[in-house]
Design a protein around this motif. Structure first.
Motif, short mmCIF file in Angstrom:
data_model
loop_
_atom_site.label_atom_id
_atom_site.label_comp_id
_atom_site.label_asym_id
_atom_site.label_seq_id
_atom_site.Cartn_x
_atom_site.Cartn_y
_atom_site.Cartn_z
N ALA A 1 0.85 -1.19 0.00
CA ALA A 1 0.00 0.00 0.00
C ALA A 1 0.88 1.24 0.00
N THR A 2 0.36 2.31 -0.57
CA THR A 2 1.05 3.59 -0.55
C THR A 2 0.10 4.69 -0.11
N ILE A 3 0.68 5.75 0.43
CA ILE A 3 -0.10 6.92 0.80
C ILE A 3 0.68 8.15 0.39
N SER A 4 0.02 9.04 -0.32
CA SER A 4 0.69 10.24 -0.81
C SER A 4 0.72 11.32 0.27
N THR A 5 1.30 12.45 -0.08
CA THR A 5 1.38 13.55 0.88
C THR A 5 0.02 14.17 1.16
N ASN A 6 -0.93 13.97 0.26
CA ASN A 6 -2.29 14.49 0.52
C ASN A 6 -3.28 13.35 0.77
N ASP A 7 -2.74 12.24 1.28
CA ASP A 7 -3.55 11.11 1.76
C ASP A 7 -4.26 10.31 0.67
N ASN A 8 -3.80 10.40 -0.57
CA ASN A 8 -4.30 9.47 -1.59
C ASN A 8 -3.69 8.10 -1.31
N ARG A 9 -4.53 7.09 -1.35
CA ARG A 9 -4.09 5.74 -0.99
C ARG A 9 -4.23 4.79 -2.18
N ASN A 10 -3.30 3.89 -2.29
CA ASN A 10 -3.37 2.83 -3.28
C ASN A 10 -2.99 1.51 -2.62
N TYR A 11 -3.63 0.45 -3.08
CA TYR A 11 -3.43 -0.86 -2.48
C TYR A 11 -3.18 -1.92 -3.54
N ALA A 12 -2.41 -2.91 -3.16
CA ALA A 12 -2.31 -4.10 -4.00
C ALA A 12 -3.67 -4.77 -4.04
N SER A 13 -3.99 -5.38 -5.15
CA SER A 13 -5.31 -5.99 -5.31
C SER A 13 -5.54 -7.07 -4.26
N SER A 14 -4.46 -7.71 -3.82
CA SER A 14 -4.59 -8.82 -2.87
C SER A 14 -5.01 -8.35 -1.47
N VAL A 15 -4.84 -7.07 -1.18
CA VAL A 15 -5.17 -6.59 0.17
C VAL A 15 -6.28 -5.55 0.16
N LYS A 16 -6.71 -5.13 -1.00
CA LYS A 16 -7.73 -4.08 -1.10
C LYS A 16 -9.00 -4.53 -0.38
N GLY A 17 -9.52 -3.62 0.43
CA GLY A 17 -10.73 -3.93 1.19
C GLY A 17 -10.45 -4.55 2.54
N ARG A 18 -9.20 -4.97 2.78
CA ARG A 18 -8.85 -5.59 4.06
C ARG A 18 -7.83 -4.75 4.83
N PHE A 19 -6.94 -4.08 4.11
CA PHE A 19 -5.88 -3.30 4.74
C PHE A 19 -6.17 -1.81 4.56
N THR A 20 -5.73 -1.01 5.53
CA THR A 20 -5.86 0.44 5.45
C THR A 20 -4.56 1.09 5.87
N ILE A 21 -4.03 1.94 5.00
CA ILE A 21 -2.80 2.68 5.32
C ILE A 21 -3.20 4.09 5.74
N SER A 22 -2.46 4.61 6.73
CA SER A 22 -2.72 5.97 7.18
C SER A 22 -1.40 6.58 7.65
N ARG A 23 -1.41 7.90 7.82
CA ARG A 23 -0.22 8.58 8.25
C ARG A 23 -0.56 9.67 9.24
N ASP A 24 0.38 9.98 10.11
CA ASP A 24 0.26 11.08 11.05
C ASP A 24 1.53 11.90 10.90
N ASN A 25 1.41 13.03 10.24
CA ASN A 25 2.60 13.83 9.96
C ASN A 25 3.18 14.46 11.22
N ALA A 26 2.35 14.78 12.17
CA ALA A 26 2.85 15.36 13.41
C ALA A 26 3.71 14.36 14.19
N GLU A 27 3.29 13.10 14.17
CA GLU A 27 4.03 12.05 14.88
C GLU A 27 5.06 11.36 14.00
N LYS A 28 5.04 11.69 12.71
CA LYS A 28 5.95 11.04 11.73
C LYS A 28 5.77 9.52 11.76
#
Length: 115
Positions: free
Chosen positions: A49-76
């Protein structure tokens, strides 16, 4: 200082959940696209999975719908919430920039899903 440190792996039964975390000690983290990758025994490392600087997310087809990527820029930090885990999700999971840089590969965190 290690630039990226992953944690949160473990042993879980099929259908269970895990939450992986990655703490980044890199400059300009908020301007850095990030990703989670994994490598199963005997296989090449693959993008999960990837997450862009403006929180656009992309997933491998094998994990889509099951995995969620997120980021916290304040906590790095970058997290990977993994639900409905399957035995085929067993692998060492790594975080890195997107696209990845060789010097940023860490030790990863082991995820083992039992059937």
């Amino acid at each position: 200082q290690v630039p990226l440190v992953e944690s949160g792996g473990g042993l879980v039964q099929a259908g269970g959940s895990l939450r992986l975390s990655c703490v980044a000690s890199v400059s300009h983290f908020s301007l850095t696209p990030m990703g989670w990758y994994r490598q199963a025994p005997g296989k090449q490392r693959e993008l999960v999975a990837t997450i862009s600087t403006n929180d656009n997310r992309n997933y491998a087809s094998s994990v889509k719908g099951r995995f969620t990527i997120s980021r916290d820029n304040a906590e790095k930090t970058v997290t990977l919430q993994m639900n409905s885990l399957k035995p085929e999700d067993t692998a060492v999971y790594y975080c890195n920039k997107s696209p990845p840089l060789r010097i940023y590969w860490g030790q990863g965190t082991q995820v083992t899903v039992s059937s």
